[in-house]
Write a protein that holds these residues in place. Sequence first.
Motif, PDB file in Angstrom:
ATOM      1  N   ALA A   1       0.829  -1.215   0.000  1.00  0.00           N
ATOM      2  CA  ALA A   1       0.000   0.000   0.000  1.00  0.00           C
ATOM      3  C   ALA A   1       0.860   1.259   0.000  1.00  0.00           C
ATOM      4  O   ALA A   1       0.399   2.332  -0.392  1.00  0.00           O
ATOM      5  CB  ALA A   1      -0.938   0.007   1.206  1.00  0.00           C
TER       6      ALA A   1
ATOM      7  N   GLN B   1      -0.036   6.160   2.755  1.00  0.00           N
ATOM      8  CA  GLN B   1      -1.489   6.291   2.846  1.00  0.00           C
ATOM      9  C   GLN B   1      -1.862   7.643   3.436  1.00  0.00           C
ATOM     10  O   GLN B   1      -1.487   7.953   4.564  1.00  0.00           O
ATOM     11  CB  GLN B   1      -2.033   5.185   3.750  1.00  0.00           C
ATOM     12  CG  GLN B   1      -3.525   5.215   3.929  1.00  0.00           C
ATOM     13  CD  GLN B   1      -4.248   4.760   2.691  1.00  0.00           C
ATOM     14  OE1 GLN B   1      -4.062   3.650   2.243  1.00  0.00           O
ATOM     15  NE2 GLN B   1      -5.044   5.629   2.117  1.00  0.00           N
TER      16      GLN B   1
ATOM     17  N   THR C   1      -4.280   9.903   5.318  1.00  0.00           N
ATOM     18  CA  THR C   1      -5.256   9.522   6.332  1.00  0.00           C
ATOM     19  C   THR C   1      -5.813  10.757   7.025  1.00  0.00           C
ATOM     20  O   THR C   1      -5.073  11.693   7.318  1.00  0.00           O
ATOM     21  CB  THR C   1      -4.579   8.620   7.394  1.00  0.00           C
ATOM     22  OG1 THR C   1      -3.988   7.499   6.735  1.00  0.00           O
ATOM     23  CG2 THR C   1      -5.565   8.136   8.429  1.00  0.00           C
TER      24      THR C   1
ATOM     25  N   TRP D   1      -5.370  -1.532   0.241  1.00  0.00           N
ATOM     26  CA  TRP D   1      -5.262  -2.514   1.319  1.00  0.00           C
ATOM     27  C   TRP D   1      -6.073  -3.775   1.050  1.00  0.00           C
ATOM     28  O   TRP D   1      -5.902  -4.772   1.757  1.00  0.00           O
ATOM     29  CB  TRP D   1      -5.716  -1.882   2.637  1.00  0.00           C
ATOM     30  CG  TRP D   1      -4.845  -0.744   3.033  1.00  0.00           C
ATOM     31  CD1 TRP D   1      -5.022   0.572   2.718  1.00  0.00           C
ATOM     32  CD2 TRP D   1      -3.645  -0.807   3.786  1.00  0.00           C
ATOM     33  NE1 TRP D   1      -4.005   1.323   3.238  1.00  0.00           N
ATOM     34  CE2 TRP D   1      -3.145   0.503   3.911  1.00  0.00           C
ATOM     35  CE3 TRP D   1      -2.938  -1.850   4.392  1.00  0.00           C
ATOM     36  CZ2 TRP D   1      -1.979   0.807   4.594  1.00  0.00           C
ATOM     37  CZ3 TRP D   1      -1.782  -1.545   5.091  1.00  0.00           C
ATOM     38  CH2 TRP D   1      -1.318  -0.224   5.173  1.00  0.00           C
TER      39      TRP D   1
END
Length: 130
Positions: free
Chosen positions: A87, A90, A92, A115
């Motif tokens: 992944a 990320q 977030t 994911w």
Amino acid sequence: MTTREQTRRAVRGYHEARFRGDVSAAAAHVGEPFRFQSPFFTSDDRAGHLATLPGFVSIVTGVDLISELYGEAEATLVYDVHTATPAGTQRTAEHFRLDDGKIVSISLVFDASPWQPMRAEIEPDPGQNL
């Protein structure tokens, strides 16, 4: 100290402790009742949520905080989590609600599609009370 400052201290304290892998320090900022929501699971179990932190932190290689917004009893953090997974990095957003200076709700928002191939390893065991 203002309520906004208490909120900032609790949320930053939790955030920093979590990404250091210090579950005890993170737990000091989490209240009861507690609710956690993410694209993968929802939990009403404070202890269960805290128990997942070491596994998560084990795949994190870095965190870049982008934005912090604090209110009287809520906060939002936006950050990039760098992971040692396919992944990669990320983006977030994490929204916190607090009661009496303790975090009682966390809503984690991110694109779960990178994911999906790892979903079986990420989701808690169905036998766990999460």
